[in-house]
Scaffold this motif. Structure first.
Motif, PDB file in Angstrom:
ATOM      1  N   GLY A 249       0.837  -1.185   0.000  1.00  0.00           N
ATOM      2  CA  GLY A 249       0.000   0.000   0.000  1.00  0.00           C
ATOM      3  C   GLY A 249       0.876   1.240   0.000  1.00  0.00           C
ATOM      4  O   GLY A 249       2.094   1.161  -0.210  1.00  0.00           O
ATOM      5  N   ARG A 250       0.254   2.385   0.227  1.00  0.00           N
ATOM      6  CA  ARG A 250       1.007   3.644   0.341  1.00  0.00           C
ATOM      7  C   ARG A 250       0.540   4.341   1.618  1.00  0.00           C
ATOM      8  O   ARG A 250      -0.668   4.426   1.879  1.00  0.00           O
ATOM      9  N   SER A 329     -11.918  -6.044  -1.487  1.00  0.00           N
ATOM     10  CA  SER A 329     -11.841  -4.583  -1.447  1.00  0.00           C
ATOM     11  C   SER A 329     -12.494  -4.034  -0.182  1.00  0.00           C
ATOM     12  O   SER A 329     -12.034  -3.038   0.383  1.00  0.00           O
ATOM     13  N   GLU A 336      -7.854   0.304   6.031  1.00  0.00           N
ATOM     14  CA  GLU A 336      -7.463   1.697   5.795  1.00  0.00           C
ATOM     15  C   GLU A 336      -8.181   2.636   6.768  1.00  0.00           C
ATOM     16  O   GLU A 336      -7.578   3.564   7.328  1.00  0.00           O
ATOM     17  N   ARG A 348      -3.550   4.091   1.868  1.00  0.00           N
ATOM     18  CA  ARG A 348      -4.421   3.886   0.711  1.00  0.00           C
ATOM     19  C   ARG A 348      -3.876   2.722  -0.119  1.00  0.00           C
ATOM     20  O   ARG A 348      -2.747   2.274   0.049  1.00  0.00           O
ATOM     21  N   ASP A 349      -4.712   2.230  -1.027  1.00  0.00           N
ATOM     22  CA  ASP A 349      -4.338   1.220  -2.027  1.00  0.00           C
ATOM     23  C   ASP A 349      -3.813  -0.074  -1.413  1.00  0.00           C
ATOM     24  O   ASP A 349      -2.907  -0.722  -1.952  1.00  0.00           O
ATOM     25  N   GLN A 351      -3.423  -3.844  -0.844  1.00  0.00           N
ATOM     26  CA  GLN A 351      -3.663  -4.955  -1.772  1.00  0.00           C
ATOM     27  C   GLN A 351      -2.617  -6.050  -1.572  1.00  0.00           C
ATOM     28  O   GLN A 351      -1.558  -5.820  -0.982  1.00  0.00           O
ATOM     29  N   SER A 486      -2.891   1.956  -8.154  1.00  0.00           N
ATOM     30  CA  SER A 486      -4.097   2.395  -7.486  1.00  0.00           C
ATOM     31  C   SER A 486      -5.155   1.310  -7.574  1.00  0.00           C
ATOM     32  O   SER A 486      -5.353   0.698  -8.627  1.00  0.00           O
ATOM     33  N   VAL A 487      -5.833   1.030  -6.488  1.00  0.00           N
ATOM     34  CA  VAL A 487      -6.858  -0.020  -6.498  1.00  0.00           C
ATOM     35  C   VAL A 487      -8.013   0.353  -7.411  1.00  0.00           C
ATOM     36  O   VAL A 487      -8.764  -0.496  -7.861  1.00  0.00           O
ATOM     37  N   CYS A 488      -8.139   1.633  -7.705  1.00  0.00           N
ATOM     38  CA  CYS A 488      -9.225   2.086  -8.588  1.00  0.00           C
ATOM     39  C   CYS A 488      -8.997   1.626 -10.028  1.00  0.00           C
ATOM     40  O   CYS A 488      -9.935   1.539 -10.818  1.00  0.00           O
TER      41      CYS A 488
END
Length: 490
Positions: A249-250, A329, A336, A348-349, A351, A486-488
């Motif tokens: 993640g970040r 998700s 998060e 964020r992100d 995974q 990015s998970v998006c």
């Protein structure tokens, strides 16, 4: 030597059909249809009857195979499967498994005994230096592993599967090892001052073949062909080790009073918390029971008083013995939100990533660009001349010695670093303050770039303007590392 002659002799020695296939060099799925393979190699097939399920026929029960000690029998397979199902395997959400079966040394000695027996029976048709059978290790993969996978409804995944470690024992083990020790002292006598060689499976594989040890010597220690055993292999233990899962993640560091990892000085904690601990305690418990074994990695780090903003800094948690190898998700979002509650770190992100992707973390430490914003103070009002001296749109090179403050954990070197751009501006609220937007090569020490640290960084902002300058606050605003995605956009 005809295949039929070989099988007839093996039958005479009470060798089971699976082991007969091993001596016929069966491969792959040929173990799954015994009759078809026997027909193909011109051997009469006679179906073995399993009496184990009928108590009334105990006297008719087949002998335990002298070469595998019942390892491939239907009775053993069922015991094996039940032993696995009696563990807490259901808590592991893994689609794949890996099986490691530890066999006793006596089983290897029995393979060796049959090798000598076949030499006595068939002479030159048997190789002196290469075993006449498919190894037990290989046969386990071909015979037992498919059965286990089918029963558990899992695939065999050596890279990311749940590890099943099965330890087996046998009542003849101690006697077999004792006899091998005596034989080893005769075949490989110790030189003066030399330590005795430990009896092990690798010792047998390396030093015990008919080419190296005569039949006469071996027969002085062991029965040839191997005798029919009185009992089968026994289960000692079945243990489970989950795969290593990598959660990336970040993170954004929002506090100027937070260390990167636990900060201990002279045996005492300096700060109550750290980025590493906040992230681990809000993520790791979803994947494992022992958070102490979780390894936290990130693409660089900030000082305690430096914030990390923008899209944040990439990080990875390496979680051994994980009971989860996938992540929804919704669950990622829950993690998060839990981290955000700290108000010190935001993530964020989140995974799951593959192990091969960890290379991005190391690459980011030294090879990527990083953008900073520094609030600095000088002793007088900022002039146009000062701003011009600090305006470097095309950048410049510096030579930077390891800062004194990190010499306790970094070797003393002078490192060349690139400042890609430097853009100054005046703070509107205080004309003695300069805002510096700096884009540098990763690995540049920004505080020392500003004040110069007694000439240890050349050139520095202080040397460029010809006067002392203090850095009041520093933020990381961008790290040029587009990972994890990015998970998006996944």
């Amino acid at each position: 030597m005809k295949n039929q002659d070989l099988v007839d002799y093996l039958k005479y020695c009470s060798v089971c059909q699976f082991c007969q296939l091993r001596y016929l060099k069966a491969r792959g799925n040929e173990y799954q249809n015994k009759q078809e393979y026997f027909d193909r190699v011109n051997v009469d097939y006679e179906e073995e009857i399993d009496w184990t399920g009928d108590p009334a026929n105990k006297k008719k029960r087949q002998n335990v195979c002298p070469t595998c000690l019942g390892l491939f029998s239907e009775e053993f397979k069922e015991q094996l499967l039940q032993s696995i199902e009696n563990t807490d395997i259901d808590k592991y959400e893994c689609d794949g498994i890996v099986v490691a079966i530890s066999i006793p040394i006596v089983l290897q000695l029995r393979q060796l005994s049959m090798w000598y027996a076949l030499l006595d029976k068939f002479g030159d048709n048997i190789n002196l230096d290469r075993a006449p059978d498919v190894s037990l290790k290989e046969a386990i993969k071909l015979i037992l592993n498919p059965t286990i996978c089918e029963r558990l409804n899992k695939s065999y995944d050596i890279s990311n599967g749940l590890m099943l470690t099965i330890n087996l024992s046998h009542s003849e083990e101690q006697e077999g090892v004792s006899q091998l020790e005596k034989l080893n002292s005769l075949v490989y006598p110790r030189k003066k001052g030399q330590k005795s060689e430990q009896i092990s499976r690798s010792l047998i594989e390396k030093k015990y073949t008919p080419l190296r040890v005569s039949s006469e010597l071996f027969k002085n220690a062991f029965v040839v062909p191997p005798s029919i055993p009185t009992e089968s292999l026994k289960f000692d233990s079945v243990s489970l080790i989950g795969p290593s899962t990598y959660v990336a993640g970040r993170y954004r560091k929002l506090s100027r009073k937070l260390s990167h990892t636990p900060w201990v000085l002279n045996g005492e904690r300096v700060m109550d918390d750290s980025i590493e601990e906040i992230i681990i305690r809000n993520i790791a418990h979803y994947f494992c029971d022992d958070q102490k074994k979780v390894n936290f990695m990130s693409s660089g780090r900030e000082d305690v008083d430096v914030r990390c903003l923008g899209a944040g800094r990439p990080f990875v948690l390496e979680i051994p013995n994980a009971f989860r190898s996938s992540l929804s998700s919704a669950l990622a979002r829950e993690m998060e939100e839990n981290i955000d509650v700290s108000q010190k770190v935001s993530v964020r992100d989140i995974q799951i990533v593959k192990r091969e992707e960890l290379i991005h973390i190391k690459m980011g430490e030294e090879q990527k660009r990083k953008c900073y914003r520094a609030l600095c103070q000088i002793g007088n009002i900022v002039t146009v001349d000062i701003l011009k001296r600090l305006d470097f749109q095309n950048g410049f090179e510096i030579q930077q010695k390891t800062p004194i403050r990190v010499l306790h954990r970094r070797p003393l070197h002078t490192r060349p670093r690139t400042v890609y751009s430097l853009k100054p501006s005046v703070c509107r609220q205080n004309k003695n303050l300069i805002i510096l937007d700096i884009v540098t090569q990763a690995g540049t020490y920004i505080k020392e770039l500003v004040h110069g640290e007694f000439g240890r960084t050349v050139p520095s902002v202080a040397s460029l303007i010809g006067q002392h300058i203090d850095i009041i606050a520093l933020d990381v605003v961008e790290i040029d590392l587009d990972w994890p995605p990015s998970v998006c956009t996944l």
